[in-house]
Design a protein around this motif. Structure first.
Motif, mmCIF file in Angstrom:
data_model
loop_
_atom_site.group_PDB
_atom_site.id
_atom_site.type_symbol
_atom_site.label_atom_id
_atom_site.label_comp_id
_atom_site.label_asym_id
_atom_site.label_seq_id
_atom_site.Cartn_x
_atom_site.Cartn_y
_atom_site.Cartn_z
ATOM 1 N N LYS A 194 0.819 -1.205 0.000
ATOM 2 C CA LYS A 194 0.000 0.000 0.000
ATOM 3 C C LYS A 194 0.857 1.261 0.000
ATOM 4 O O LYS A 194 0.628 2.190 -0.766
ATOM 5 N N ALA A 229 1.170 4.587 -2.529
ATOM 6 C CA ALA A 229 0.562 5.814 -2.038
ATOM 7 C C ALA A 229 1.449 7.017 -2.275
ATOM 8 O O ALA A 229 2.625 6.893 -2.588
ATOM 9 N N GLU A 273 0.948 12.437 2.197
ATOM 10 C CA GLU A 273 0.863 12.138 3.616
ATOM 11 C C GLU A 273 0.424 10.713 3.881
ATOM 12 O O GLU A 273 0.816 10.100 4.860
ATOM 13 N N GLU A 274 -0.387 10.219 3.001
ATOM 14 C CA GLU A 274 -0.835 8.847 3.170
ATOM 15 C C GLU A 274 0.354 7.902 3.152
ATOM 16 O O GLU A 274 0.491 7.009 3.981
ATOM 17 N N ARG A 275 1.217 8.201 2.227
ATOM 18 C CA ARG A 275 2.426 7.400 2.109
ATOM 19 C C ARG A 275 3.226 7.458 3.408
ATOM 20 O O ARG A 275 3.606 6.441 3.981
ATOM 21 N N ALA A 318 2.243 8.184 6.347
ATOM 22 C CA ALA A 318 1.562 7.519 7.446
ATOM 23 C C ALA A 318 1.703 6.009 7.359
ATOM 24 O O ALA A 318 1.928 5.320 8.372
ATOM 25 N N LEU A 319 1.576 5.510 6.164
ATOM 26 C CA LEU A 319 1.686 4.060 5.999
ATOM 27 C C LEU A 319 3.082 3.565 6.371
ATOM 28 O O LEU A 319 3.245 2.558 7.060
#
Ligand SMILES: Nc1ncnc2c1ncn2[C@@H]1O[C@H](COP(=O)(O)OP(=O)(O)OP(=O)(O)O)[C@@H](O)[C@H]1O
Ligand SMILES: Nc1ncnc2c1ncn2[C@@H]1O[C@H](COP(=O)(O)OP(=O)(O)OP(=O)(O)O)[C@@H](O)[C@H]1O
Ligand SMILES: [Mg+2]
Ligand SMILES: [Mg+2]
Lengths: 324, 540, 304, 476
Positions: free
Chosen positions: D413, D417, D420-422, D424-425
């Motif tokens: 994932k 991504a 920020e999503e990246r 966070a992951l």
């Protein structure tokens, strides 16, 4: 001159009766066997010291691991690179501590066994095989000789490092395999030295005399030719001791030889290399052990060279009386 | 008193050995004048060579030690001179001919250079030195001298090497020549030439000659005065004539009595079949034919003497028969089997039956082995001869038989005199109890009394055990006493063979006749007459 | 002599072939160069591709056939890592090594023979003891000690010599000095021992009886007789230098064949390994032939 | 002439090939000096990704990135720089006729470059590649004429040109007059190679060289010496498929049995940091909430007891594999670790090996005769964990010791991504690996030491391990 009987006594009765015996008759009786060897050893102070040192080394090799294994492997980062000649940490630290704070003295004593096993194994092995092949090459027919010599050429041009990589990669780095590698690479020197000398010595008259008596090849080789060559081989062998220890160190350095947590002097030297400019004692003491061992062996072989040679032996037998 | 050229006073030399101190020379004194020849006679091992070495500063000290005495050369004590001074005298003013030529020649240099070096070491130019070397080699009778200059010592015969030593010593026409057994390996014709060469030099330069020899004939021929040594002491001095006729010391008398050549000649018995048949034996050394087809037979229990010119191939025969070198062609049948085609293994089995005493005794003894080891080696190799327990006893017995003492067993070869070493070599050959012993100049370094003892011993063995001897020698009187039959050799060929009587009484070949005529007699008077006759002949 | 040389050349060629076979097959048992050449996170596909490009996927015997085929056309293959003809890489380095070996061995030979002979002549005296002990320390001391101490003392402290590298004549001094030490000790000991024995020979007495000075007695009369083992050991040491002086090359950044060989071995750069071995082997074979000729020249008794 | 510097490196590069610039010894010479990339990561400030040969970039469509290239740039051979060159450079790096190392970063992604116009190029990727501009920091640009084989005469757009290469001795770079950007101060650079770190240090001391980017910490005692984080992380990779390492208590015990603080300033240099993740803190998504587990030998022993009581074969001999010379003090480090682990009751056998053998333990397939801990270093200074995570933690990763579905999912994932999503992951993944899976024994973020002579002005950065831009060097 002090101890010689005065010359003015002239001929004695006995001399008049059996003149031959008079010249030959020993004035003093000579000791024999071990006593005699010891006396010759005492006559050469350096050789005596060397012998003592080697005895100590051998004792360390035998007993060291029994008593010091614990102490030599206990890390103690507070004593890291502790400088030598400070007694507050105990006598074991007299030579200082290593990078993990282990007492160098204990480690050197501990490492004596592996070191001696490797060095003695490799040197004895190469000398034995090398000189046997050399004797055969020098004494056997043209063909055998040629084949052996070319074989020596091949070994001589086969890089020892490659051999080490091959053997240790395929057979895992153990003391036995290391000895194998080191022994093989040192064969040519003994082989070539032996053969060259055999070519000359076999032409000497006393060898011919032995042939005439019907002596077997083996006897001629081992009883007549070998004693002439042996001193040279011993000289080379003793220096090879150092060579083997350092070669082993170089292999460890490259990551193919004996590796920690095993220890040898060579490995200690190679590990201390990084600290040479800051904590010299890490590499110095094991290096010194190598030097002293080699030197002792060599001085002893020099002594042996004299002691084994009847035309030189007087140097030791009349020892203190008159030296030069 | 001090105008003696060389005077030795009260000289004592001793050696330290493992068994204690050996006193080799015990306070001897003698002198040598300009132009004079002083012979030193004496028992083998009596200190003759050691005293000569002392004069040349060649004793290894230690283990040797000069415990007393003076050696005055032109009034100066050499023992007090510096090493450099003595070096300058050596070779130039005082020269020496060594007893054992093979060992004393450097094996790796051509002989021409070695002779020339004497002159070069004392500042002569290279060309001059080489010219002189060439002239000297011709003078001492080296064949094809120019080519021989480039050869190495091992390529010469024993006698030739001895002559090379002589040439080397004479290179600078020294004031004193010390000649230690200079003619032991020379046949009488060459010996005569060498002696006359020395004499000429003496006349020309007033050289003093110190002649160490055991050959009474040489003493009679060449010496002005003689000194007799025994056990490190001088026991008697005098002119040869005085000594010959009025010797007072028992040893001198014993010596004179032992002079060979006076006994009855042996008659060869026909009968036993030949044990060794040599046919057409040839040896070629890179173009030089050392043996040109030699054939002869030997019978069991017989002594076949081989006499002849130095360099005629006598030793070569021995070497070929024993397979120390390979023959170029020919056969040598030993009890019916050809030795020359045997494999090394087969040969090894036969070796026990055939033994040899080498011409150069020093080189034939392993310097790393004690006398005991050298002699007992025979039994190590052939364990069936003698059980180990009896070795010490038998070694002692053998040593005794050759005139050495059992204590000598512990010593090493380098601690012996030339003659002693030769006797060790003989003892070694006897230890094997072979069927045939080849004696290559086996008694040439022995004084006549010991020589007689050894010859006696060999004779006894021949008679009792039926040992045959191939007796290579140049000493005609010994041959006359000991041999059954004689081969005479010259230039690689047998010029004559026959029984002793036939050879000595009716020689046919001209070379044999010359050989016999050149023989020396131990009686100085007889020798003086012969000499006068020869001079007269030369004068015409 | 020519006949002998011819025969020797042929038998040496056979040795060379044996050496090639041995090295070729054995070295290929020591792992996959792709794993070493490519970064650890390289994918299997990349590795496969690497092997394909360099022909490492074929059976070893096929690879060997191809290698020999190229070899007879004097093509030694490409270096896996350097993307250059292996032989170029090796020859470049070998020239440096050859010079280093030549200069060092010349100096060593001369020095060891002189000092060793003189020590033998004065056996047991202070000079002998001093020379022996000093040379022994040198011969058994780790060579990087000597190298680093040399740099610290002569370059950093005194500033007399450059620390390392190449370029001027000064750059050679430290490497040669370091290389000098070990063979010097070894050869000196062999000379000394051999000379002690030879000096006891009767022919030495003859020379002295002739009035020859000490110097020629030692260096002319005795030395030549004592040279057989010495020459052999010189050959051995020279061979070691020809195989490359690894420590010196590593520390002083000397572009010789030793470091090249080590790197190639550790990185399994087979073609460079083979080329380097062949070049040094030829040099060593030639040297051994010269040594055998020297034996015969030195001692007439060996000639036959 | 006068403005030349001498730089002493640890080993001579085998090649000076732009497409191999990810090798540190090549990169130090090539990157930013001879060859340039479209984008560049700021390591001195915190500007993140900066333009270099590309002036700007943007996403056009879901899976296409467009780069606007700088105009007026010429290669050192005189030819002009355009989109064709970029395309060729990319294709060349991907070619299967040569083994360009930078291509590994594009593995598993279908990337199609398309020239839009002379100074614009599109990269279409499948699947979408959110960090393509970051990947472009690795693509060295060569002229479109460059043949597809390794070159020894690299041509680039950089401020320097390779003027001389004496194999084994030195490489010389010369400043170009026609460089598009600001002319750097240093006129020429001479690279020399010394394998021994103390010699490198000595050369600066004697003035024979000006910069030694890596010297041994032991020698770093003078004012000339500077330390810098070298982006290497040292860790012990645990192969969790073997008992007892499959038990999380055992893995925790391994982690807390090692007194990591004791190493810093002793065996390892001052400045070495304890690691809580495989990547350095400057990496995207690095998780500040993960805390290094404190040294607690009692608890470690207790955990072992506990596991043992549950039938975990904790007495099994565990092989600890280290690589000699991996980093200065490697052997000592592993020896100390062995001794610490033994102290709490592990049965550890240490084996130090050379590179080739190490590789056999490090990459799959793993040794399956015995549980193994492999000591290794990982280096990722590129700012994004994607360059690490798949290899080290995905079930299919070549050096992954775990096989964990959740971790696999997070990795997949995060890779896809952006923004920020990246971040966070990644952050979640870091936390998960460290706290729950206890994937490995994380040890240290290492530091390197450089020595810089008085005549130059240079400060090493985290990038100094892989590149050394001459333009960043000032002269005194
Ligand atoms: N190095 C030595 N060590 C011990 N004894 C020695 C040594 N050299 C010689 N001798 C002894 O000294 C004595 C004298 O030896 P020398 O060589 O002078 O005898 P010689 O009279 O020349 O005898 P020959 O006629 O047999 O040559 C001998 O008994 C010998 O054994
Ligand atoms: N290895 C050799 N090489 C060349 N010529 C040799 C060699 N050995 C011997 N000769 C020559 O062969 C001839 C015969 O030598 P040999 O030793 O048999 O003589 P000899 O009869 O024993 O003489 P002597 O009585 O002087 O000992 C000599 O002329 C000698 O120069
Ligand atoms: Mg004598
Ligand atoms: Mg003869």
């Amino acid at each position: 001159m002090s101890n010689s009987t005065t010359h003015s006594t002239g001929p004695t009765d006995q001399q008049a009766v059996t003149p031959e015996a008079a010249v030959a008759a020993p004035v003093t009786g000579g000791p024999s066997g071990l006593r005699r060897i010891l006396r010759m050893l005492v006559a050469d102070k350096l050789a005596l010291l060397s012998a003592l040192f080697l005895v100590i080394v051998i004792l360390c090799a035998i007993l060291g691991p029994l008593f010091l294994a614990e102490m030599a492997s206990d890390t103690n980062l507070r004593a890291r690179n502790a400088p030598p000649f400070e007694l507050e940490r105990g006598f074991a630290y007299i030579l200082g501590g290593d990078a993990l704070g282990r007492p160098l003295l204990a480690r050197i004593v501990m490492a004596a066994r592996n070191t001696m096993l490797i060095a003695a194994g490799a040197v004895a092995g190469s000398m034995l095989i090398g000189s046997t092949l050399g004797l055969i090459a020098g004494y056997a027919g043209r063909w055998t000789g040629e084949v052996i010599m070319r074989l020596a050429d091949v070994i001589m041009s086969f890089p020892s490092l490659l051999l080490a990589v091959i053997v240790l990669y395929m057979l895992a780095p153990s003391i036995g395999n290391l000895v194998l590698v080191l022994a093989i690479t040192r064969i040519p020197i003994y082989l070539r030295t032996t053969r060259a000398e055999v070519l000359e010595v076999r032409k000497r008259m006393f060898v011919q005399a032995a042939t005439v008596m019907g002596a077997s090849r083996r006897r001629i080789i081992f009883r007549h030719i070998l004693p002439v060559i042996l001193p040279t081989l011993l000289t080379i062998a003793t220096l090879d001791f150092a060579f083997v220890m350092l070669a082993e160190s170089a292999l460890s350095f490259l990551g193919i030889g004996i590796q920690a947590p095993e220890i040898t002097w060579g490995l200690m030297v190679s590990q201390g290399r990084a600290y040479l400019t800051n904590a010299w004692w890490l590499a110095f003491w094991p290096g010194l052990a190598i030097i002293l061992t080699t030197m002792s062996l060599n001085l002893l072989s020099s002594w042996m060279r004299v002691a084994l040679n009847p035309t030189q032996r007087w140097r030791l037998e009349i020892g203190g009386k008159k030296n030069d | 008193m001090t105008d003696h050229l060389l005077e030795v006073r009260d000289l004592s030399v001793q050696f330290h050995t493992a068994q204690g101190i050996v006193r080799a020379v015990n306070g001897i004194s003698w002198h040598l004048d300009r132009g004079e020849t002083l012979a030193i006679l004496g028992e083998s091992g009596s200190g003759k060579s050691v005293s000569a070495s002392a004069i040349m500063n060649l004793i290894d000290m230690p283990p040797g030690e000069i415990t007393s005495g003076e050696i005055l050369f032109e009034g100066r004590d050499l023992l007090k001179a510096s090493d450099e001074e003595r070096r300058r005298l050596n070779g130039k003013r005082i020269s020496m001919i060594f007893q054992d030529p093979l060992g004393h020649l450097n094996p790796v240099y051509p002989v021409g250079w070695q002779i020339a070096e004497t002159a070069m070491a004392h500042g002569r130019g290279k060309a001059e030195a080489y010219d002189r070397a060439l002239a000297l080699m011709e003078r001492v009778g080296i064949p094809d001298a120019r080519a021989s200059m480039g050869k190495y010592p091992h390529q010469f015969s024993g006698g030739q090497r001895q002559r090379l030593m002589i040439a080397m010593a004479l290179a600078l026409k020294p004031d004193i020549l010390i000649a230690d057994e200079p003619t032991t390996a020379l046949d009488v014709t060459v010996q005569a030439e060498v002696l006359s060469l020395l004499e000429e030099l003496q006349e020309e330069t007033g050289m003093g000659l110190l002649l160490i020899t055991h050959d009474l004939g040489v003493v009679a021929e060449a010496a002005d005065r003689a000194v007799v040594m025994e056990g490190g002491l001088v026991v008697e001095t005098g002119t040869p004539r005085e000594l010959y006729h009025n010797a007072t010391h028992p040893y001198t008398r014993k010596l004179l009595a032992a002079a060979p050549g006076k006994g009855a000649m042996r008659e060869p018995e026909d009968g036993p079949e030949a044990i060794l048949e040599v046919r057409d034996l040839k040896k070629d050394y890179g173009g030089f034919e050392a043996l040109k087809g030699v054939s002869f037979d030997m019978h069991a229990g017989e002594t076949l003497a081989v006499v002849g010119e130095s360099g005629s191939g006598k030793s070569t025969i021995a070497r070929l028969v024993l397979r120390l070198e390979e023959a170029s062609s020919g056969t040598a049948r030993w009890k019916g089997e050809d030795l020359l085609t045997k494999s090394p293994r087969q040969m090894g089995k036969l070796r026990r039956q055939l033994q040899m005493v080498f011409q150069d005794p020093t080189q034939s003894l392993n310097p790393h082995m004690s006398v005991f080891q050298i002699i007992s080696e025979a039994w190590v190799i052939h364990p069936d001869i003698l059980p180990k327990a009896r070795w010490p006893e038998r070694v002692a017995e053998l040593l005794d038989q050759v005139g050495l003492s059992p204590e000598h067993a512990k010593r090493y070869p380098h601690q012996f005199s030339g003659g002693q070493r030769q006797r060790i070599a003989i003892a070694r050959a006897l230890a094997l109890e072979p069927d045939l012993i080849i004696c290559d100049e086996a008694v040439s370094a022995l004084d006549v009394s010991i020589q007689a003892q050894v010859i006696d011993l060999l004779g006894k063995l021949r008679d009792e055990l039926g040992i045959a001897f191939l007796f290579i020698a140049h000493d005609l009187p010994v041959v006359r006493d000991f041999a059954d039959r004689v081969l005479v050799m010259q230039r690689g060929e047998i010029v004559e063979q026959g029984s002793v009587r036939q050879i000595f009484e009716q020689p046919c070949a001209p070379y044999t006749q010359r050989l016999l005529a050149a023989g020396l007699d131990s009686d100085p008077d007889v020798q003086a007459d012969r000499r006068a006759a020869r001079l007269a002949l030369a004068g015409n | 002599m020519n006949g002998m040389l011819g025969k020797r050349a042929i038998s040496s060629l056979v040795s060379l072939l044996a050496l090639i076979v041995l090295v070729f097959f054995l070295s290929r048992l020591t792992g996959d160069p792709a794993a070493l050449y490519l970064p650890v996170d390289a994918s299997e596909a990349m590795r496969e591709n690497f092997r394909e490009i360099h022909g490492l996927n074929d059976p070893v015997i096929v690879q060997f056939g191809r290698y020999l085929g190229d070899l007879v056309q004097l093509d030694f293959g490409e270096s896996l890592r350097k993307a250059r003809p292996a032989i170029d890489v090796v020859l470049e380095a070998f020239v440096w090594t050859l010079w280093l070996a030549l200069i060092t061995m010349t100096l060593v030979t001369v020095a060891a023979i002189i000092v060793g002979s003189v020590a033998a002549f004065h056996v047991g005296r202070p000079f002998d003891r001093f020379a022996s002990v000093l040379s022994l320390i040198g011969a058994s001391a780790p060579d990087f000690w000597i190298a680093i101490i040399g740099i610290v003392v002569f370059s950093v402290s005194f500033g007399w010599l450059p620390t390392s590298g190449t370029g001027t004549i000064w750059h050679w001094i430290l490497p040669i000095s370091v290389l000098f030490v070990r063979p010097f000790g070894l050869i000196l000991q062999v000379v000394r021992g051999s000379m002690i024995t030879a000096l006891g020979s009767p022919y030495v007495k003859t020379a002295r009886a002739k009035g020859v000075k000490n110097r020629p007695v030692i260096f002319v009369h005795t030395l030549r007789n004592a040279m057989l083992p010495v020459i052999t050991v010189i050959g051995d040491q020279a061979a070691a230098l020809l195989n490359g002086a690894v420590v010196v090359e590593t520390i002083f950044g000397f572009p010789g064949v030793g470091k090249l060989m080590i790197d190639s071995i550790l990185q399994r750069d087979f073609n460079v390994i083979l080329a380097a071995i062949m070049v040094t082997a030829v040099a060593i074979f030639i040297m051994n032939i010269l040594i055998d000729i020297a034996y015969a020249l030195l001692d007439p008794r060996i000639r036959t | 002439q006068d403005a030349g510097v001498t730089i002493v490196l640890g080993e001579e590069p085998d090649l000076v090939e732009p497409c191999m610039a990810t090798r540190s010894n090549i990169g130090r010479i090539v990157l930013g000096n001879i060859s340039e990339t479209l984008t560049e990561l700021d390591v001195r400030g915190d500007e993140g990704l900066k333009p270099r040969l590309a002036e700007s970039w943007e996403m056009v469509g879901d899976d296409t990135w467009r780069f606007h290239l700088r105009e007026g740039v010429t290669f050192s051979d005189g030819s002009a720089f355009d989109a064709e060159d970029v395309k060729h450079s990319f294709e060349r790096a991907q070619s299967d006729q040569i083994t360009c190392e930078i291509s590994r970063y594009y593995e598993g992604i279908e990337i199609t470059p398309e020239v839009v116009d002379e100074h614009t190029i599109d990269f279409t990727t499948d699947p979408a590649q959110p960090i393509l501009p970051l990947l472009m920091t690795l693509l060295t640009i060569v002229p479109s004429e460059t043949p597809i084989e390794f070159t020894r005469e690299p041509v680039g757009t950089g401020p320097y040109v390779l003027s001389d290469w004496a194999p084994g001795q030195s490489i010389t770079l010369e400043r170009r007059d026609d460089y598009w950007g600001e002319a750097p101060e240093v006129a020429s650079a001479n690279y020399v190679f010394r394998a021994d770190p103390s010699v490198r240090a000595a050369m600066i001391a004697t003035g024979e060289a000006d910069i030694a980017p890596s010297i041994s910490a032991i020698d770093a005692t003078t004012e000339m010496d500077m330390s810098y984080p070298n982006s290497e992380t040292t860790y012990l990779r645990i192969d969790q498929s073997m008992a007892p390492l499959d038990d999380v208590r055992v893995r925790e015990a391994l982690n807390i049995a090692i007194d990591r603080e004791a190493f810093v300033g002793t065996i390892l240099a001052e400045g070495t940091e304890l690691a809580t993740a495989l990547n350095v803190p400057t990496t995207l998504g690095w998780n500040p909430d993960t805390k290094a587990r404190p040294y607690d030998p009692e608890r470690a022993a207790a955990l072992l007891e506990e596991a043992k009581a549950d039938g975990v074969p904790v007495d099994t001999e565990i092989l600890l594999v280290g690589r000699t010379g991996n980093f200065p003090g490697a052997t000592e480090t592993f020896e100390a670790i062995q001794s610490m682990l033994s102290d709490v009751g592990f049965n550890i056998r240490l084996q130090m090996v050379e590179v080739a053998e190490h590789e056999q333990y490090y990459s799959k397939p793993y040794v399956d005769t015995q549980p193994v801990l492999v000591g290794a270093q990982h280096d990722n200074s590129r700012g994004d964990p994607v360059f690490s995570m798949y290899f080290k933690y995905h079930s299919d990763g070549r050096q992954s010791g775990i096989s964990d579905a959740h971790a696999d999912e997070l990795i997949e994932k995060a890779t896809a991504a952006t923004g920020e999503e990246r971040e966070a992951l990644w952050s979640e993944l870091f936390g998960y690996l460290h706290d729950e899976v206890i994937a490995d024994v994380l040890l240290f973020h290492m530091v390197g030491h450089a020595r810089v002579g008085d005549s130059v002005d240079f400060t090493p950065t985290i990038a100094t391990n892989s590149q050394l831009q001459l333009a960043e060097i000032g002269l005194n």
